[in-house]
Enzyme design. Structure first.
Site, PDB file in Angstrom:
ATOM      1  N   TYR A 135       0.824  -1.216   0.000  1.00 56.78           N
ATOM      2  CA  TYR A 135       0.000   0.000   0.000  1.00 56.78           C
ATOM      3  C   TYR A 135       0.860   1.268   0.000  1.00 56.78           C
ATOM      4  CZ  TYR A 135      -4.172  -2.819   1.059  1.00 56.78           C
ATOM      5  OH  TYR A 135      -5.189  -3.728   1.022  1.00 56.78           O
ATOM      6  N   LYS A 193       2.816 -15.165   2.928  1.00 59.60           N
ATOM      7  CA  LYS A 193       2.743 -15.861   1.648  1.00 59.60           C
ATOM      8  C   LYS A 193       4.187 -16.167   1.263  1.00 59.60           C
ATOM      9  CE  LYS A 193       0.286 -17.312  -1.896  1.00 59.60           C
ATOM     10  NZ  LYS A 193      -0.609 -18.459  -1.814  1.00 59.60           N
ATOM     11  N   ASP A 225      -3.804 -17.774   2.107  1.00 65.11           N
ATOM     12  CA  ASP A 225      -4.969 -18.433   1.493  1.00 65.11           C
ATOM     13  C   ASP A 225      -5.573 -19.453   2.456  1.00 65.11           C
ATOM     14  OD1 ASP A 225      -2.461 -19.522   1.088  1.00 65.11           O
ATOM     15  OD2 ASP A 225      -2.871 -20.344  -0.880  1.00 65.11           O
ATOM     16  N   ASP A 249      -5.815  -6.263   5.830  1.00 64.79           N
ATOM     17  CA  ASP A 249      -6.980  -5.509   5.366  1.00 64.79           C
ATOM     18  C   ASP A 249      -8.111  -6.493   5.051  1.00 64.79           C
ATOM     19  OD1 ASP A 249      -8.621  -3.600   4.322  1.00 64.79           O
ATOM     20  OD2 ASP A 249      -7.375  -3.103   2.594  1.00 64.79           O
ATOM     21  N   ASP A 253     -11.498  -7.870   7.763  1.00 62.62           N
ATOM     22  CA  ASP A 253     -12.911  -7.729   7.363  1.00 62.62           C
ATOM     23  C   ASP A 253     -13.617  -9.082   7.400  1.00 62.62           C
ATOM     24  OD1 ASP A 253     -12.777  -5.028   7.001  1.00 62.62           O
ATOM     25  OD2 ASP A 253     -13.677  -5.057   5.000  1.00 62.62           O
TER      26      ASP A 253
END
Ligand code: NAD
Length: 370
Positions: A135, A193, A225, A249, A253
């Site tokens: 980001y 990852k 994942d 992020d 959620d």
């Protein structure tokens, strides 16, 4: 102690007003000062984060934030959009650690889309690194590709990067948080990852190193994942989850929705000196703004986190959380968490009920000790 109160836009003003009433009802010794932020600040001063608002936030011990944004600002140049205020506050206050607890209240078990047995008693904490990763990594932009699958074509790119100190500090925050939790199994799951990304192999190596300083906290690693799957398959397996900005992020959620309603979920973003910004996990909900129906509990619970993490008032935080539980137990619900057999109330009545539950807890305590 000083709290900067930044209600923002949409339901932000309605829900923050209730959190402020709850804080007032505690009769503690702190000062609150309100300022404009987001679209409201843009309308009044031509900028979503005016100098005066930033100055107030920097000087305060904590910021209580509502929400910003409205579709009417979508056509503004990016730097003037309300959401830029949040990024500006994060950057200027150095808020690198985002805490999002996902707690399933006993009374709201049916509000989740998962089976009750999967989420009853759920109490996990997602810690997201907030100021690094893809980001913020540079360079980024658009250009003409010189290699890849389509040389000569237009392409866009971002840069994923983490430095050692950034990973070390967020790892320490996670291990410390795990230590402070009342759960029997103190455990940190670091999500990465590493099988594909160099940045996240580096992340994993450093979290493992830092973990050796915390022998009392178990550490495991999970690919993102798989973490996304496990969060819906067996969410109670987790205790503290720590991850980078982008994975956090998304996973925070996902974890938020395990509990049923976004209107119940507080969050905290802290810097190295425990100064923090406390806000509900949801946005400004323009679709219900001004109707007096928004759920103020996420903001009230954010105020409780503020008392615990930035204002060193853990007992006051416990009192707010107990008051919220007792209000839910009494059957009051805003529309987002309403179900058959419960009583639907508006924002203000929900705030009233929490204030009343706080005062009755004082009365009960006085009568027991007296
Ligand atoms: P949102 O979270 O505002 O709303 C999503 C849905 O949840 C809506 O149906 C809304 O009515 C409902 N909802 C949200 N909070 C609720 C509450 N407390 N009580 C009851 N229902 C609630 O997300 P969105 O609609 O995608 O975004 C609306 C605006 O908010 C956009 O401008 C967006 O950029 C902004 N936003 C701001 C923040 C923030 O300030 N931190 C975060 C997310 C989105």
């Amino acid at each position: 102690m000083k709290i900067a109160v930044l209600p923002g836009d949409g339901i932000g003003t309605e829900i923050v007003a209730e959190a402020v009433r709850v804080l007032d009802a505690l009769e503690l010794d702190f000062e609150m000062e309100t300022a404009l932020v987001g679209g409201a600040a843009y309308d009044a001063h031509g900028h979503p984060l005016p100098e005066a608002t930033l100055k107030l936030a920097k000087e305060a011990d904590a910021v209580l934030f509502g929400a910003v944004g409205d579709w009417k600002y979508d056509t503004l140049e990016r730097q003037f959009r309300p959401e830029q205020a949040i990024l500006g506050l994060r950057k200027n206050l150095g808020l690198f650690a985002n805490f999002r607890p996902a707690i399933c209240y006993e009374q709201l078990v049916d509000a989740s889309s998962l089976k009750p047995e999967l989420i009853a008693g759920l109490d996990i904490l997602i810690i997201r690194e907030l100021t690094g990763d893809i980001y913020f990594g540079q360079p980024r932009g658009r250009r003409t590709a010189v290699d890849g699958h389509f040389p000569g074509a237009e392409e866009a790119f971002d840069t994923m990067r983490y430095s050692r100190p950034e990973v070390e500090r967020i790892a320490r925050v996670a291990f410390e948080a795990a230590r402070k939790r009342s759960k029997r199994s103190k455990r940190v799951t670091s999500v990465d990852k590493a099988n594909v990304l160099e940045t996240f192999q580096f992340w994993k190596d450093i979290v493992t190193e830092v973990g050796k300083e915390y022998p009392d906290v178990a550490l495991d690693h999970m690919y993102v994942d798989n973490a996304a799957m496990q969060l819906v398959k067996e969410p109670k397996k987790f205790d503290v989850v720590v991850t980078g900005n982008m994975f956090g992020d998304i996973l925070s959620d996902e974890a938020a929705m395990l509990t049923g309603s976004i209107g119940m979920l507080p969050s905290a973003s802290l810097n190295a000196s425990s100064q923090g910004l406390y806000e509900p996990s949801h946005g400004s909900a323009p679709d219900i703004a001004g109707k007096g129906v928004a759920n103020p509990l996420a903001t009230i619970l954010s105020a409780a986190m503020m008392l615990r993490f930035s204002l060193q008032q853990p007992e006051a935080a416990d009192r707010i959380e107990s008051a919220v539980k007792s209000v839910l137990a009494s059957g009051l619900r805003t529309g987002d968490i309403w179900s058959e057999g419960t009583k639907r109330v508006g924002t203000r009545e929900m705030g009233d009920a929490v204030v009343a539950a706080l005062s009755s807890s004082v009365i009960k305590k006085t009568s027991i000790t007296g």
